[in-house]
Design an enzyme around this catalytic site. Structure first.
Site, PDB file in Angstrom:
ATOM      1  CD  GLU A 273      -2.432   2.030   0.513  1.00 35.68           C
ATOM      2  OE1 GLU A 273      -3.248   1.403  -0.121  1.00 35.68           O
ATOM      3  OE2 GLU A 273      -2.289   3.149   0.172  1.00 35.68           O
TER       4      GLU A 273
ATOM      5  NE  ARG B 151     -18.404  10.813  -1.607  1.00 31.19           N
ATOM      6  CZ  ARG B 151     -17.322   9.965  -1.754  1.00 31.19           C
ATOM      7  NH1 ARG B 151     -16.364  10.252  -2.262  1.00 31.19           N
ATOM      8  NH2 ARG B 151     -17.855   8.557  -1.655  1.00 31.19           N
TER       9      ARG B 151
ATOM     10  CB  ALA C 244     -17.104  -1.038  -2.941  1.00 28.62           C
TER      11      ALA C 244
HETATM   12  C1  LIG Z   1     -19.554   9.415  -4.382  1.00 29.68           C
HETATM   13  C2  LIG Z   1     -19.382   7.916  -4.355  1.00 29.68           C
HETATM   14  C3  LIG Z   1     -20.080   7.084  -3.645  1.00 29.68           C
HETATM   15  C4  LIG Z   1     -19.785   5.671  -3.603  1.00 29.68           C
HETATM   16  N1  LIG Z   1     -20.818   4.923  -3.123  1.00 29.68           N
HETATM   17  C5  LIG Z   1     -20.627   3.630  -3.059  1.00 29.68           C
HETATM   18  C6  LIG Z   1     -21.457   2.697  -2.546  1.00 29.68           C
HETATM   19  O1  LIG Z   1     -22.483   3.074  -1.817  1.00 29.68           O
HETATM   20  N2  LIG Z   1     -21.359   1.346  -2.675  1.00 29.68           N
HETATM   21  C7  LIG Z   1     -20.485   0.898  -3.569  1.00 29.68           C
HETATM   22  O2  LIG Z   1     -20.164  -0.379  -3.482  1.00 29.68           O
HETATM   23  N3  LIG Z   1     -19.500   1.603  -4.073  1.00 29.68           N
HETATM   24  C8  LIG Z   1     -19.682   2.879  -4.017  1.00 29.68           C
HETATM   25  N4  LIG Z   1     -18.678   3.811  -4.678  1.00 29.68           N
HETATM   26  C9  LIG Z   1     -17.638   3.323  -5.314  1.00 29.68           C
HETATM   27  C10 LIG Z   1     -16.487   2.823  -4.308  1.00 29.68           C
HETATM   28  O3  LIG Z   1     -16.165   3.801  -3.491  1.00 29.68           O
HETATM   29  C11 LIG Z   1     -15.424   2.317  -5.249  1.00 29.68           C
HETATM   30  O4  LIG Z   1     -15.822   1.331  -6.250  1.00 29.68           O
HETATM   31  C12 LIG Z   1     -14.298   1.514  -4.186  1.00 29.68           C
HETATM   32  O5  LIG Z   1     -13.932   2.362  -3.101  1.00 29.68           O
HETATM   33  C13 LIG Z   1     -13.143   1.061  -4.895  1.00 29.68           C
HETATM   34  O6  LIG Z   1     -12.408   0.340  -4.148  1.00 29.68           O
HETATM   35  P1  LIG Z   1     -11.006  -0.152  -4.491  1.00 29.68           P
HETATM   36  O7  LIG Z   1     -10.300  -0.829  -3.400  1.00 29.68           O
HETATM   37  O8  LIG Z   1     -11.100  -0.820  -5.958  1.00 29.68           O
HETATM   38  O9  LIG Z   1      -9.891   1.184  -4.899  1.00 29.68           O
HETATM   39  P2  LIG Z   1      -9.649   2.417  -3.799  1.00 29.68           P
HETATM   40  O10 LIG Z   1     -10.643   2.298  -2.597  1.00 29.68           O
HETATM   41  O11 LIG Z   1      -9.441   3.570  -4.579  1.00 29.68           O
HETATM   42  O12 LIG Z   1      -8.299   1.652  -3.159  1.00 29.68           O
HETATM   43  C14 LIG Z   1      -6.952   1.786  -3.798  1.00 29.68           C
HETATM   44  C15 LIG Z   1      -5.666   1.697  -3.030  1.00 29.68           C
HETATM   45  O13 LIG Z   1      -4.552   1.492  -3.706  1.00 29.68           O
HETATM   46  C16 LIG Z   1      -3.607   2.219  -3.261  1.00 29.68           C
HETATM   47  N5  LIG Z   1      -2.764   2.553  -4.277  1.00 29.68           N
HETATM   48  C17 LIG Z   1      -2.810   3.305  -5.501  1.00 29.68           C
HETATM   49  N6  LIG Z   1      -1.801   3.132  -6.295  1.00 29.68           N
HETATM   50  C18 LIG Z   1      -0.909   2.548  -5.573  1.00 29.68           C
HETATM   51  C19 LIG Z   1       0.402   2.084  -6.107  1.00 29.68           C
HETATM   52  N7  LIG Z   1       1.152   2.540  -7.153  1.00 29.68           N
HETATM   53  N8  LIG Z   1       0.937   1.029  -5.087  1.00 29.68           N
HETATM   54  C20 LIG Z   1       0.427   0.860  -3.980  1.00 29.68           C
HETATM   55  N9  LIG Z   1      -0.723   1.065  -3.553  1.00 29.68           N
HETATM   56  C21 LIG Z   1      -1.281   1.772  -4.409  1.00 29.68           C
HETATM   57  C22 LIG Z   1      -4.260   3.563  -2.590  1.00 29.68           C
HETATM   58  O14 LIG Z   1      -3.529   4.304  -1.708  1.00 29.68           O
HETATM   59  C23 LIG Z   1      -5.763   3.051  -2.077  1.00 29.68           C
HETATM   60  O15 LIG Z   1      -5.336   2.421  -0.922  1.00 29.68           O
HETATM   61  C24 LIG Z   1     -18.856   4.999  -4.500  1.00 29.68           C
HETATM   62  C25 LIG Z   1     -17.895   6.175  -5.365  1.00 29.68           C
HETATM   63  C26 LIG Z   1     -18.172   7.362  -5.021  1.00 29.68           C
HETATM   64  C27 LIG Z   1     -17.154   8.360  -5.772  1.00 29.68           C
END
Ligand SMILES: Cc1cc2nc3c(=O)[nH]c(=O)nc-3n(C[C@H](O)[C@H](O)[C@H](O)COP(=O)(O)OP(=O)(O)OC[C@H]3O[C@@H](n4cnc5c(N)ncnc54)[C@H](O)[C@@H]3O)c2cc1C
Length: 470
Positions: free
Chosen positions: A43, A212, A346
């Protein structure tokens, strides 16, 4: 941690690297650990961090979590807030209101008319405080599994006899048999996999922004009334909509106001993504909803004087042509960042996690049963099965999220302001998401793996993807 802990690599063992410790990365990690597969999370941040905003999980996501590791469900349940005034009797209906039309002479009867409702299933849409959820998930991740301040910059496939080599910004390296990129919407791995010149390597602006905030319930309830404040509501209107649901055991109201932004997002160029947030004020939000009904304007009045404006980017314009390159795969937002209008970005990442963990567990079984088999080839075959099974559904979510936003904002050509048609369309799309045939997906993965396992990969594809260092 004992020397036997599955997070510890041993020669011959399957060693997986998860890039990114967000919701999807952590859930994937727990699923791998549950299957006794050695995993390390890299991370980039100094610690786990999530924003102070809400996230809700749909029923399909909760079912996948249970199959990944029941502790994940425990973590969600520890922080989830059911809809309704009585927590023990959840009110599982989602509500759409006309937030726009009202008669100033009869505000009590004309404001915020209920248009339609949709049953979401038992506890079908429970809000969680994101930071609290991450805190709960982390409790189940053994120490030593996560390495912080490890920003992946490149990886190298050194051939099928060798593990992949990962390189980090601090100059350090690590090795892994497979890489699962959960590095989010600005994914570095997607850029390496698809190429820096490929528009699909970058998310693009959806011309929507979100304001938000988490509002203390003791301020929201007197203004909105108990029912409105403690149940999920979506207030619709032309070109904008506003959603709220309770989180943090009902102590906070999660408010998200969406608005249209016809211009470009000024902080991101064509092929780069800079900052996706910009400072905003309550007055800006009030301007968006000027002339709307008193309920919506009351909700806006509850927002803090200063808040963030989030540009909604997604992969709609340029979907990734593949989620996989050799022994590297993309999951969650890294693969298919979606606008949030189905509240399922998510959740669909959780489905990815289940697919990947299931396939890697099959790889592990094969390796245990057949000693002479080449690990790299098996992993690549398994990930190709993932690449066949997952994209149609996750790419559909990206598209449908955009379209459903148009429905909420009375812009969708075939539904307009015909509420019966809107409800029918929203119901069909939501049901496709919520009542997902998980057993069917697992069976498809299984069949695909069985078929692939003994196939000779075509040399040009089997020769692997050799992304060079940046
Ligand atoms: C306004 C809004 C409301 C939402 N509401 C919902 C909801 O109600 N329900 C739902 O299911 N979804 C919802 N979503 C979507 C949801 O937030 C995302 O789909 C979800 O958070 C994505 O998770 P992730 O783990 O794929 O990515 P992220 O949460 O973005 O995590 C990525 C991680 O990777 C790390 N990282 C990045 N690049 C690197 C690198 N090169 N090396 C090491 N680490 C790195 C980052 O620091 C981070 O910790 C919403 C989104 C928005 C914008």
């Amino acid at each position: 941690m004992t020397a036997d802990h599955p997070s510890q690599a041993r020669p011959g063992r399957l060693q997986v690297a998860v890039i990114g410790g967000g919701i999807v990365g952590l859930i994937t990690t727990l699923g791998l650990l549950k299957r006794n597969i050695a995993v390390k999370v890299y991370e980039q941040s100094r610690g786990f961090r999530e924003i102070g905003a809400g996230v809700a999980f749909t029923a399909n996501a909760m079912q996948c979590m249970a199959l990944l590791d029941p502790h994940i469900v425990d973590a969600v349940n520890a922080v989830a807030t059911p809809n309704g005034e009585d927590m023990d009797k959840p009110n599982d209906y989602l509500r759409w209101h006309d937030g726009y039309h009202w008669d100033p002479e009869h505000p009590e009867t004309s404001d915020d008319k209920l248009l339609f409702t949709l049953y979401s299933g038992y506890k079908g849409f429970q809000g969680c405080h994101r930071a609290h959820l991450l805190d709960e998930l982390v409790k189940y991740v053994p120490s030593g599994v996560v390495e912080f301040r490890k920003r992946l910059t490149s990886y190298e496939d050194r051939g099928p006899q060798e593990r992949l080599l990962l390189r980090f910004e601090d100059g350090s390296t690590a090795e892994a048999d497979a890489v699962i990129a959960c590095d989010g919407i600005k994914s570095t791995v997607r850029r390496i996999l698809l190429g820096a010149d490929n528009p699909a390597s970058y998310p693009h602006f959806s011309h929507k922004v979100a304001y938000r905030a988490l509002v203390p319930m003791d301020q929201a309830e007197p203004l909105l009334g108990s029912f409105k404040a403690r149940n999920q509501h979506m207030h619709t209107g032309p070109g904008a909509h506003l959603l709220h649901f309770p989180v943090d055991g009902g102590k906070l109201l999660n408010v998200v106001a969406f608005a249209t932004e016809p211009g470009d997002w000024p902080l991101g160029g064509t092929n780069t993504v800079g900052n996706m947030t910009a400072p905003a004020t309550r007055e800006q939000v009030a301007e968006v909803f000027r002339g709307w009904g008193p309920t919506v304007r009351n909700i806006v009045s509850l927002l803090p004087a200063e808040l963030d404006r989030w540009a909604i980017f997604d992969t709609y314009d340029h979907p990734a042509p593949t989620f996989v390159g050799g022994r590297v795969c993309l999951a969650g937002d890294a693969a298919h960042a979606s606008s949030p209008h189905h509240g399922a970005g998510a959740g669909i990442g959780v489905e990815d996690a289940l697919a990947i963990c299931t396939l890697l567990a099959r790889v592990k079984e094969t390796l245990q049963a057949e000693e002479a088999v080449l690990k790299a080839g098996l992993i690549e075959k398994a990930l190709r099965v993932y690449d066949r099974v997952r994209p149609p559904r996750s790419q559909w979510l990206v598209q449908s999220s955009r379209e459903v936003c148009d429905i909420y904002e009375w812009n969708y050509p075939s539904t307009g302001t015909d509420w019966d048609k809107c409800l029918a369309e929203i119901t069909a799309r939501s049901h496709k998401l919520w009542y997902f045939d998980i057993a069917g997906m697992l069976a498809e993965l299984d069949r695909g793996y069985e078929k692939m396992k003994n196939l000779q990969l075509a040399p040009e594809v089997a020769s692997d993807h050799h992304p060079s260092a940046e």
